[in-house]
Write a protein that holds these residues in place. Sequence first.
Motif, PDB file in Angstrom:
ATOM      1  N   GLY A   2     -30.361  55.100  -4.680  1.00  0.00           N
ATOM      2  CA  GLY A   2     -29.882  54.137  -4.843  1.00  0.00           C
ATOM      3  C   GLY A   2     -28.314  54.416  -4.278  1.00  0.00           C
ATOM      4  N   ILE A   3     -27.744  55.420  -4.596  1.00  0.00           N
ATOM      5  CA  ILE A   3     -26.346  55.926  -4.363  1.00  0.00           C
ATOM      6  C   ILE A   3     -26.223  56.154  -2.927  1.00  0.00           C
ATOM      7  CG2 ILE A   3     -24.424  57.412  -4.644  1.00  0.00           C
ATOM      8  CD1 ILE A   3     -25.070  57.845  -7.503  1.00  0.00           C
ATOM      9  N   PHE A   4     -27.045  56.860  -2.367  1.00  0.00           N
ATOM     10  CA  PHE A   4     -26.910  57.212  -0.894  1.00  0.00           C
ATOM     11  C   PHE A   4     -27.175  56.100  -0.046  1.00  0.00           C
ATOM     12  CE2 PHE A   4     -27.104  61.884   0.145  1.00  0.00           C
ATOM     13  CZ  PHE A   4     -26.620  62.405  -1.063  1.00  0.00           C
ATOM     14  N   LEU A   5     -28.013  55.192  -0.365  1.00  0.00           N
ATOM     15  CA  LEU A   5     -28.318  54.069   0.453  1.00  0.00           C
ATOM     16  C   LEU A   5     -27.168  53.152   0.326  1.00  0.00           C
ATOM     17  CD1 LEU A   5     -32.267  53.688   0.087  1.00  0.00           C
ATOM     18  CD2 LEU A   5     -30.974  54.025   2.180  1.00  0.00           C
ATOM     19  N   THR A   6     -26.682  52.691  -0.922  1.00  0.00           N
ATOM     20  CA  THR A   6     -25.669  51.687  -1.034  1.00  0.00           C
ATOM     21  C   THR A   6     -24.475  52.252  -0.588  1.00  0.00           C
ATOM     22  OG1 THR A   6     -25.426  52.228  -3.315  1.00  0.00           O
ATOM     23  CG2 THR A   6     -27.048  50.494  -2.874  1.00  0.00           C
ATOM     24  N   MET A   7     -24.188  53.517  -0.529  1.00  0.00           N
ATOM     25  CA  MET A   7     -22.860  53.821  -0.065  1.00  0.00           C
ATOM     26  C   MET A   7     -22.670  53.888   1.333  1.00  0.00           C
ATOM     27  SD  MET A   7     -22.455  57.964  -0.621  1.00  0.00           S
ATOM     28  CE  MET A   7     -23.844  59.045   0.381  1.00  0.00           C
ATOM     29  N   ILE A   8     -23.660  53.569   2.159  1.00  0.00           N
ATOM     30  CA  ILE A   8     -23.695  53.574   3.717  1.00  0.00           C
ATOM     31  C   ILE A   8     -22.638  52.660   4.162  1.00  0.00           C
ATOM     32  CG2 ILE A   8     -24.746  53.305   5.833  1.00  0.00           C
ATOM     33  CD1 ILE A   8     -27.402  53.785   4.422  1.00  0.00           C
ATOM     34  N   PRO A   9     -22.405  51.349   3.842  1.00  0.00           N
ATOM     35  CA  PRO A   9     -21.432  50.426   4.161  1.00  0.00           C
ATOM     36  C   PRO A   9     -20.264  50.822   3.917  1.00  0.00           C
ATOM     37  CG  PRO A   9     -23.155  49.014   3.138  1.00  0.00           C
ATOM     38  CD  PRO A   9     -23.322  50.694   2.761  1.00  0.00           C
ATOM     39  N   ALA A  10     -19.892  51.400   2.490  1.00  0.00           N
ATOM     40  CA  ALA A  10     -18.724  52.006   2.086  1.00  0.00           C
ATOM     41  C   ALA A  10     -17.993  52.961   2.871  1.00  0.00           C
ATOM     42  CB  ALA A  10     -18.789  52.459   0.433  1.00  0.00           C
ATOM     43  N   LEU A  11     -18.821  53.831   3.155  1.00  0.00           N
ATOM     44  CA  LEU A  11     -18.456  54.969   3.992  1.00  0.00           C
ATOM     45  C   LEU A  11     -18.007  54.525   5.401  1.00  0.00           C
ATOM     46  CD1 LEU A  11     -21.448  57.671   3.445  1.00  0.00           C
ATOM     47  CD2 LEU A  11     -19.193  58.026   3.252  1.00  0.00           C
ATOM     48  N   GLN A  12     -18.701  53.724   5.903  1.00  0.00           N
ATOM     49  CA  GLN A  12     -18.387  53.206   7.175  1.00  0.00           C
ATOM     50  C   GLN A  12     -17.134  52.287   7.315  1.00  0.00           C
ATOM     51  OE1 GLN A  12     -22.067  51.212   8.698  1.00  0.00           O
ATOM     52  NE2 GLN A  12     -23.018  53.086   9.085  1.00  0.00           N
ATOM     53  N   LEU A  13     -17.192  51.579   6.242  1.00  0.00           N
ATOM     54  CA  LEU A  13     -15.969  50.719   6.190  1.00  0.00           C
ATOM     55  C   LEU A  13     -14.904  51.615   5.803  1.00  0.00           C
ATOM     56  CD1 LEU A  13     -17.305  47.731   4.074  1.00  0.00           C
ATOM     57  CD2 LEU A  13     -16.540  47.584   6.518  1.00  0.00           C
ATOM     58  N   ILE A  14     -14.672  52.477   5.022  1.00  0.00           N
ATOM     59  CA  ILE A  14     -13.554  53.379   4.713  1.00  0.00           C
ATOM     60  C   ILE A  14     -12.988  54.199   5.745  1.00  0.00           C
ATOM     61  CG2 ILE A  14     -12.915  55.780   3.520  1.00  0.00           C
ATOM     62  CD1 ILE A  14     -14.258  54.501   0.929  1.00  0.00           C
ATOM     63  N   ALA A  15     -14.105  54.923   6.693  1.00  0.00           N
ATOM     64  CA  ALA A  15     -13.582  55.356   7.939  1.00  0.00           C
ATOM     65  C   ALA A  15     -13.108  54.569   8.760  1.00  0.00           C
ATOM     66  CB  ALA A  15     -14.985  55.834   8.502  1.00  0.00           C
ATOM     67  N   TYR A  16     -13.338  53.239   9.107  1.00  0.00           N
ATOM     68  CA  TYR A  16     -12.856  52.239   9.915  1.00  0.00           C
ATOM     69  C   TYR A  16     -11.373  51.925   9.189  1.00  0.00           C
ATOM     70  CZ  TYR A  16     -11.875  47.887  12.006  1.00  0.00           C
ATOM     71  OH  TYR A  16     -11.222  46.914  12.717  1.00  0.00           O
ATOM     72  N   GLU A  17     -11.091  51.773   7.874  1.00  0.00           N
ATOM     73  CA  GLU A  17     -10.136  51.213   7.475  1.00  0.00           C
ATOM     74  C   GLU A  17      -9.148  52.488   7.685  1.00  0.00           C
ATOM     75  OE1 GLU A  17      -8.947  48.369   6.189  1.00  0.00           O
ATOM     76  OE2 GLU A  17     -11.041  47.663   6.919  1.00  0.00           O
ATOM     77  N   ALA A  18      -9.460  53.630   7.571  1.00  0.00           N
ATOM     78  CA  ALA A  18      -8.729  54.804   7.447  1.00  0.00           C
ATOM     79  C   ALA A  18      -8.091  54.901   8.962  1.00  0.00           C
ATOM     80  CB  ALA A  18      -9.507  56.048   7.217  1.00  0.00           C
ATOM     81  N   LYS A  19      -8.864  54.556  10.069  1.00  0.00           N
ATOM     82  CA  LYS A  19      -8.144  54.417  11.332  1.00  0.00           C
ATOM     83  C   LYS A  19      -7.087  53.479  11.654  1.00  0.00           C
ATOM     84  CE  LYS A  19     -12.360  55.972  13.666  1.00  0.00           C
ATOM     85  NZ  LYS A  19     -13.934  55.511  14.393  1.00  0.00           N
ATOM     86  N   VAL A  20      -7.317  52.362  10.625  1.00  0.00           N
ATOM     87  CA  VAL A  20      -6.252  51.367  10.678  1.00  0.00           C
ATOM     88  C   VAL A  20      -5.066  51.670   9.904  1.00  0.00           C
ATOM     89  CG1 VAL A  20      -5.830  48.956  10.395  1.00  0.00           C
ATOM     90  CG2 VAL A  20      -7.949  49.542  10.890  1.00  0.00           C
TER      91      VAL A  20
END
Lengths: 122, 474
Positions: free
Chosen positions: B334-352
Amino acid sequence: MMQSLKEIVTNKVSGLTYGNRLILPFKAHFLKVIIEKDVITDFSNSSCGINIIENENYTDLYFLEYKNLDDVISEFESIKMVVVEKGKDIFDFKNHVKLNIYLQDHHKISIEETDSDILFIE
Amino acid sequence: MKRIILLSVFVLLILISFQQSYAAVSEPVKDGVEVVNQDAVHHILPSPYMVIPFVLLLLMIASGPILYHHFWEKHYPKIAILLGLFTASYYLAILNDYLSILHTLAEYISFIALLASLFVASGGILIKVDKKSTPLINVLFLLFGAVISNIIGTTGASMLLIRPFIKINKDRIKPFHIIFFIFVVSNIGGALTPIGDPPLFLGFLRGVPFFWVIENVWFIWIPTVAFMLILFYVVDTISVNKQKKNNSEIEYSGKMEFKGTKNLIYLAIIIISVFIDPGVLSFVPSLAPLPFGIREIIMFSVVYLSFKNADREVLKANEFDFEPIKEVAFLFIGIFLTMIPALQLIAYEAKVYSNMLETETFYWATGGLSAILDNAPTYLNFLSAAMGKFGLDINIKADVIHFVIQDDIYLRAISVAAVFFGAMTYIGNGPNFMVKSISERAGIKMPSFFVYIVKYSVPILLPIFFLVWLIFFH
């Protein structure tokens, strides 16, 4: 006639289990019962852990928070308890007996005195 | 219901594998994993609302065992799987991004293969020590545990050593003994190698070189472990002196016994198999498009063989039960699947917001979240964020290696914080719960979730972690 706790362990006398009920072929003062991760020491009437009913030749233990003991106790696990046989001095630690209850087939349970391999802190 | 859940996961796995096979036909595969990783770079950013299942699951993991214990015990597999499937469906049906799911599944299978194999193999070993403990013996025991946790993992070391540790202290065991064991053996000790702690293993899978951790963390590890052991020695000495006044004595035979020697071979196989990866050894074949490799097959074989061939008496003495690893397996899918959006969004926000993120931000943010969430996904989230700061992508192995070489202070801060802060709560790291569970089954009344934090973590760990920050990351 009811056997002593020592005889029950030595002669490997079985108890019974049905659902959340454990039927033990002895009478005792219960000091501590461990089932899964629950360490139960409150056996008062207001306790929601275990309801103990003493009968003429046996004792019933109802585990109130469990529906079926078979579902939670696996092959290598046991229900552990510290008991003092009725009639013996509860304040003498030498009378405190540590038991392991293993669930077997056909509603049977085996009652064994805890050996040194099993971790059991009183 | 369990069968339905397992079937759903299996069908999902097969579907994704087929989709990947189809993709593989349309574009030549160079190296299965690499192509998947490179393609994943072009994923569409998910909706921020898709973080809700992740947050919901983590909140339930924290509150379930305390507030609605029996409901949680009964229904956590369904909850974790359903939330995971919800996110997976979103990616497959709406974003048409099966590569993110495949990549995550591959990571999950590696992760659970390592944990399960260490858990089962060490569960077949019984170390009997009938010796009276002293504060010094306890300190040496914990130090040994801290070192060995880097070789057999914090999970393996915890499983192997918690019982003998309780046994040698059986006449005077107190919750603080177990808590320090969790601090040192189950968490901080395992900060030196990718085998040590799950977050570091995830980093290794992403491309962090195996020996990078020990080369870059040892000078933080030594003073932290030393300080912790000195503190334990003081507390334990006070406890022994109190015990002497009580004058209760238990006889010890002084005997030491080791059963289940053959399982040491299984442990060795697990450790060697960590390196059997196409990314580490070029001659190892890739099984792409399958989301697992030779390594995972070896590890799962160890699970089967070590359990099948284990000494039944040892399993009985260890009160072996699959429940703890089952719990980890279900929660983490559950954690691995549900965290995919969080991982991708954090990576994006970090660039910003890259200019605002400094080393100390990563240290405290990774640590803070590792304490209350699980440290493995937290590590990945912040590694992703730190790499995003430099325009690098966590899904590209070359980017990870580039990041490790160029900006190692960030990775050091994230690695140390993820491992160390995992000790802050019972849910911070997988073995914490296992050690608590074994101790409770042995009859020790362990502090509740909140008492653990207030009485032990905050007064003991926080000042030490503050010093670590002040000295190494400020």
